[in-house]
Design an enzyme around this catalytic site. Structure first.
Site, PDB file in Angstrom:
ATOM      1  N   LYS A   7       0.813  -1.219   0.000  1.00 21.80           N
ATOM      2  CA  LYS A   7       0.000   0.000   0.000  1.00 21.80           C
ATOM      3  C   LYS A   7       0.847   1.270   0.000  1.00 21.80           C
ATOM      4  O   LYS A   7       0.477   2.282  -0.588  1.00 21.80           O
ATOM      5  CB  LYS A   7      -0.942  -0.009   1.201  1.00 21.80           C
ATOM      6  CG  LYS A   7      -2.101  -0.968   1.036  1.00 21.80           C
ATOM      7  CD  LYS A   7      -3.238  -0.651   1.994  1.00 21.80           C
ATOM      8  CE  LYS A   7      -4.490  -1.400   1.613  1.00 21.80           C
ATOM      9  NZ  LYS A   7      -4.351  -2.867   1.758  1.00 21.80           N
ATOM     10  N   GLU A  44     -10.248   7.276   2.694  1.00 22.42           N
ATOM     11  CA  GLU A  44     -11.163   6.380   3.390  1.00 22.42           C
ATOM     12  C   GLU A  44     -10.365   5.151   3.784  1.00 22.42           C
ATOM     13  O   GLU A  44      -9.344   4.838   3.191  1.00 22.42           O
ATOM     14  CB  GLU A  44     -12.312   5.986   2.466  1.00 22.42           C
ATOM     15  CG  GLU A  44     -12.014   4.830   1.504  1.00 22.42           C
ATOM     16  CD  GLU A  44     -10.992   5.162   0.421  1.00 22.42           C
ATOM     17  OE1 GLU A  44     -10.820   6.364   0.131  1.00 22.42           O
ATOM     18  OE2 GLU A  44     -10.370   4.220  -0.115  1.00 22.42           O
ATOM     19  N   SER A  57       1.810  -9.687  -0.824  1.00 20.29           N
ATOM     20  CA  SER A  57       1.428  -8.265  -0.745  1.00 20.29           C
ATOM     21  C   SER A  57       1.663  -7.654   0.621  1.00 20.29           C
ATOM     22  O   SER A  57       1.831  -6.438   0.739  1.00 20.29           O
ATOM     23  CB  SER A  57      -0.038  -8.102  -1.143  1.00 20.29           C
ATOM     24  OG  SER A  57      -0.870  -8.937  -0.354  1.00 20.29           O
TER      25      SER A  57
HETATM   26  C1  LIG Z   1      -5.125  -3.845   1.125  1.00 19.62           C
HETATM   27  C2  LIG Z   1      -4.397  -5.084   0.909  1.00 19.62           C
HETATM   28  C3  LIG Z   1      -4.697  -5.951  -0.159  1.00 19.62           C
HETATM   29  C4  LIG Z   1      -5.824  -5.723  -1.122  1.00 19.62           C
HETATM   30  O1  LIG Z   1      -5.729  -4.573  -1.885  1.00 19.62           O
HETATM   31  P1  LIG Z   1      -5.466  -4.617  -3.467  1.00 19.62           P
HETATM   32  O2  LIG Z   1      -5.811  -3.240  -3.892  1.00 19.62           O
HETATM   33  O3  LIG Z   1      -6.359  -5.639  -4.049  1.00 19.62           O
HETATM   34  O4  LIG Z   1      -4.037  -4.943  -3.663  1.00 19.62           O
HETATM   35  C5  LIG Z   1      -3.924  -7.091  -0.330  1.00 19.62           C
HETATM   36  N1  LIG Z   1      -2.930  -7.393   0.519  1.00 19.62           N
HETATM   37  C6  LIG Z   1      -2.620  -6.604   1.564  1.00 19.62           C
HETATM   38  C7  LIG Z   1      -1.498  -6.996   2.461  1.00 19.62           C
HETATM   39  C8  LIG Z   1      -3.337  -5.421   1.795  1.00 19.62           C
HETATM   40  O5  LIG Z   1      -3.017  -4.649   2.833  1.00 19.62           O
END
Ligand SMILES: *Cc1c(COP(=O)(O)O)cnc(C)c1O
Length: 399
Positions: free
Chosen positions: A95, A117, A381
């Site tokens: 993020k 948000e 992610s």
């Molecule tokens: C917010 C988040 C996501 C989902 O958001 P995308 O916009 O689909 O990437 C995925 N993994 C983590 C660790 C997140 O914090």
């Protein structure tokens, strides 16, 4: 040096990816969106801007992130598994890439106040972090119910110097927080930048956020070519709004030999989880046309799944387009499958993944029979420290 790449699926001038996307906003917001769009187009491929961005991404976020060869997973699955380690970024997920770059644009546009948000608080915390770093005023909108559920993240944002507003309308969750944020933006657009957390919202946000997160795919492509001397067979990522997936896919979509796979949260049992493509239908919300979980009357339904970060009842319009054109393969993973993958990676590699990322891991694990000898990149992610208490609760419930 990283500079975004024009994609074949880039939207038209009015922000349409095929029939999806667009700019469905109150008339009073149009000048603000047009101002943002024209500013963004001046820096989109501007070397000076990207040089400054590159320096900050390196010094503050810690980029480039590792492309980690997961030897133990690879041996177990009989494939070559790599993890793109976005969990190692400052604040622990992808993020921060998007937030830093949008805040940098806000600064260049002379906006002193950023608003956002947040659902579970992860995007809010990332935004508050960058606001502190860049010296911007920061106000976060969050559903009142979410504020109760995520007390610690509310405190984190306050600690970082942000003001957190409770959205008390509707279901008091993410979509209501988004409505409140848009209302605030309409009233203060002159000095305020609205920082959207994923590849959603009115044009130019979906394209801009995809461009920003495409640093993931840009690095991963160079790293895999260096490590394997060839492109991967599969790149796989979880999909909430779709930003980490879009960012990874952006640099592989044009290669026919690479299969891009996006994983939605399937939830558990009979409910639809957060799987907007699988169970949703086409509608309009938050300024864009895309797929949403909604009733036959068009009421948006609340997403229900184990990972807060995937809990958005819609999906970015470019994903809707890729889905409609079959450019990306989408599938779902259930809560229990994600939990198993959470434990699997923790015990096999000593890496605790975010529950969101565990959905992508679980898909590869589940389909292990079909990936023999293949080179696979999974987007990790985020890190799972934030999820440990929740997983403990689920596992003790099972026993
Ligand atoms: C917010 C988040 C996501 C989902 O958001 P995308 O916009 O689909 O990437 C995925 N993994 C983590 C660790 C997140 O914090």
């Amino acid at each position: 040096m990283f500079v975004p790449k024009k994609l074949r699926s880039d939207p038209d001038e009015r922000g349409h990816f095929g029939i999806f996307g667009g700019r469905f906003v109150p008339e009073t917001l149009m000048p603000t969106l047009l101002e943002l769009e024209s500013f963004y187009l001046t820096i989109r491929f501007d070397e000076d801007f990207w040089e400054e961005a590159h320096e900050l991404l390196h010094r503050y976020v810690g980029r480039p992130s590792l492309l980690y060869f997961a030897q133990n997973l690879s041996e177990e699955l009989g494939a070559r598994i790599y993890l793109k380690r976005e969990d190692l970024n400052h604040t622990g997920s992808h993020k921060i890439n998007n937030v830093l770059l949008q805040a940098l644009i806000a600064k260049h546009m002379g906006k002193k106040r950023i608003i956002a948000e947040t659902g579970a608080g992860q995007h809010g915390v990332a935004t508050a972090t960058i606001a502190a770093f860049l010296g911007l005023e920061c106000e976060i909108f969050m559903g009142a119910k979410d504020m109760q559920r995520q007390e610690l993240n509310v405190f984190r944002m306050q600690l970082l110097g942000a003001k957190v507003h409770a959205a008390t309308s509707g279901s008091q969750t993410l979509k209501d927080a988004m409505n409140e944020a848009i209302r605030d933006w309409v009233s203060r657009a002159r000095d305020t930048f609205y920082l959207i957390g994923t590849v959603a919202g009115p044009h130019p946000y979906p394209m801009m956020v995809r461009d920003f997160q495409s640093i993931i795919g840009y690095e991963a492509r160079q790293q895999i070519l260096h490590a394997e001397g060839r492109l991967p067979d599969i790149v796989c990522a979880c999909v909430g709004g779709g930003s980490n997936a879009a960012g990874l896919f952006a640099h592989f979509l044009d290669d026919k030999a690479v299969q891009c796979i996006g994983i939605e949260a399937g939830g558990q049992g009979k409910d639809a989880g957060a799987a907007s493509l699988k169970y949703g239908s086409v509608g309009i919300l938050h300024g864009q046309m895309s797929y949403y979980l909604q009733t036959d009357e068009g009421q948006i339904e609340e997403a229900q799944c184990i990972s807060a970060g995937l809990d958005y009842p819609g999906i970015g319009p470019e994903h809707a387009y890729w889905f409609s054109q079959k450019l990306v393969h989408y599938d779902t993973i259930s809560d229990n499958e994600a939990l198993e993958a959470f434990v699997w990676l923790s015990q096999k590699e000593g890496i605790i993944p975010a529950l969101e990322s565990s959905h992508a891991l679980a898909y590869i694990y589940k389909n292990r029979a079909t990936i023999h000898d293949k080179v696979v990149i999974i987007c990790l992610s985020g890190r799972g420290d934030k999820d440990v208490a929740q997983v403990k609760g689920h596992l003790s419930e099972e026993n």
